[in-house]
Design an enzyme around this catalytic site. Sequence first.
Site, PDB file in Angstrom:
ATOM      1  N   HIS A 179       0.734  -1.275  -0.079  1.00 49.38           N
ATOM      2  CA  HIS A 179       0.044  -0.033   0.060  1.00 49.38           C
ATOM      3  C   HIS A 179       0.695   1.337  -0.052  1.00 49.38           C
ATOM      4  O   HIS A 179       0.197   2.473   0.064  1.00 49.38           O
ATOM      5  CB  HIS A 179      -1.098  -0.114   1.301  1.00 49.38           C
ATOM      6  CG  HIS A 179      -2.098  -1.195   1.308  1.00 49.38           C
ATOM      7  ND1 HIS A 179      -2.644  -1.317   0.102  1.00 49.38           N
ATOM      8  CD2 HIS A 179      -2.306  -1.982   1.967  1.00 49.38           C
ATOM      9  CE1 HIS A 179      -3.609  -2.483   0.216  1.00 49.38           C
ATOM     10  NE2 HIS A 179      -3.127  -2.834   1.719  1.00 49.38           N
ATOM     11  N   ASP A 224      -2.867 -10.626  -2.277  1.00 52.34           N
ATOM     12  CA  ASP A 224      -3.368 -10.323  -0.927  1.00 52.34           C
ATOM     13  C   ASP A 224      -4.878  -9.893  -1.233  1.00 52.34           C
ATOM     14  O   ASP A 224      -5.276  -9.591  -2.325  1.00 52.34           O
ATOM     15  CB  ASP A 224      -2.539  -9.007  -0.544  1.00 52.34           C
ATOM     16  CG  ASP A 224      -2.961  -8.484   0.913  1.00 52.34           C
ATOM     17  OD1 ASP A 224      -2.185  -8.685   1.975  1.00 52.34           O
ATOM     18  OD2 ASP A 224      -3.752  -7.812   0.875  1.00 52.34           O
ATOM     19  N   HIS A 260      -6.406  -7.484  -0.237  1.00 49.24           N
ATOM     20  CA  HIS A 260      -6.634  -5.826  -0.471  1.00 49.24           C
ATOM     21  C   HIS A 260      -5.635  -5.394  -1.903  1.00 49.24           C
ATOM     22  O   HIS A 260      -4.810  -5.957  -2.209  1.00 49.24           O
ATOM     23  CB  HIS A 260      -6.073  -5.121   0.662  1.00 49.24           C
ATOM     24  CG  HIS A 260      -6.588  -5.531   1.968  1.00 49.24           C
ATOM     25  ND1 HIS A 260      -5.966  -6.280   2.794  1.00 49.24           N
ATOM     26  CD2 HIS A 260      -7.872  -5.196   2.317  1.00 49.24           C
ATOM     27  CE1 HIS A 260      -6.931  -6.343   3.875  1.00 49.24           C
ATOM     28  NE2 HIS A 260      -8.147  -5.678   3.411  1.00 49.24           N
ATOM     29  N   ASP A 276      -4.489 -12.812   3.660  1.00 55.42           N
ATOM     30  CA  ASP A 276      -5.799 -12.533   4.307  1.00 55.42           C
ATOM     31  C   ASP A 276      -7.066 -12.813   3.541  1.00 55.42           C
ATOM     32  O   ASP A 276      -8.085 -12.457   3.811  1.00 55.42           O
ATOM     33  CB  ASP A 276      -5.419 -10.860   4.610  1.00 55.42           C
ATOM     34  CG  ASP A 276      -4.920 -10.110   3.534  1.00 55.42           C
ATOM     35  OD1 ASP A 276      -4.714 -10.453   2.293  1.00 55.42           O
ATOM     36  OD2 ASP A 276      -4.699  -8.840   3.937  1.00 55.42           O
TER      37      ASP A 276
END
Length: 306
Positions: A125, A161, A163, A243
């Site tokens: 991120h 991931d 996200h 995740d």
Amino acid sequence: MTLALYTHVDMLGHRPREGHPERPARLSAVTDALSEASDLELEVREAPLIEPDDLALAHDPEYVAALMAQAPTHGVLRLDEDTEMSPGSMRAARRAAGAVTAAVRSVASGEIERAFCAVRPPGHHAGRRFPMGFCLFSNVAVAAKAAQAAGLRRVAVADFDVHHGNGTQDIFQSDPNLFFASVHESPGWPGTGDPSETGIGNVFNATVAPHAPRAAWRAAFEGLMAHMDAFAPDLVLISAGFDAHADDPLAEQELLEEDFAWATDAILSVARARAKGRVVSSLEGGYDLSALGRSALAHVRALHGG
Ligand SMILES: [Zn+2]
């Protein structure tokens, strides 16, 4: 085949406030699961502290300098509502980016073919000029730029991931020799990563709905792998977040450990065909300690054996 494992105890020293999901025990969950697996031949290597000049391969040098200057000597500094720095955070973040960069340089020199980097804080991120979502430096983007400088011109990142890897996309989106593919939950944090975001034709985003069947996730990932194959990378990096596991508290996917092994095999298949088998994987998210340990083990087993 021996697999290189880059890690360092300094990465336990990044200590966000109590109750933060991105906690030191995550790293121990991964390294414990790997060290207890008697079938793995892992060569453990110390992640070096990356130098600011190397961070500036992917980040604005002023951002690197400002973040280093902000590092607290006591207490916890909040950079945004999710992202924090404790006194040990800068050292941990420099080890995390240092791990992936060192691994890539060893692969570029031909010394090793593959590596897994057990690191925190995660990186995908963090953008060229911003920290975000628990991330300070973009570990894989810095490593991708280092790989290019070391002669591996075309570098692909596969990000599974749950996200969207908005930071990696931010850094990659205008370089035709960099490729970014991400599968992530939508709607979901951070809200970016619509399939219409394509960079200069080098960015591929695939979304899955909350509680999507595992087969739907696999189908989305397979589509991304076809694009990665067409890109024909010299090196594949993995943003290995776990995740999307069914037990993870931060998302609503239904994956099991075996799905991460399957995804790893799919990545290896492209890497063997296009990149002489060169793969460096870097830990991103994963917030249920047991599921994280089991998933990382399944991933590393596939990397090791494939
Ligand atoms: Zn994540």
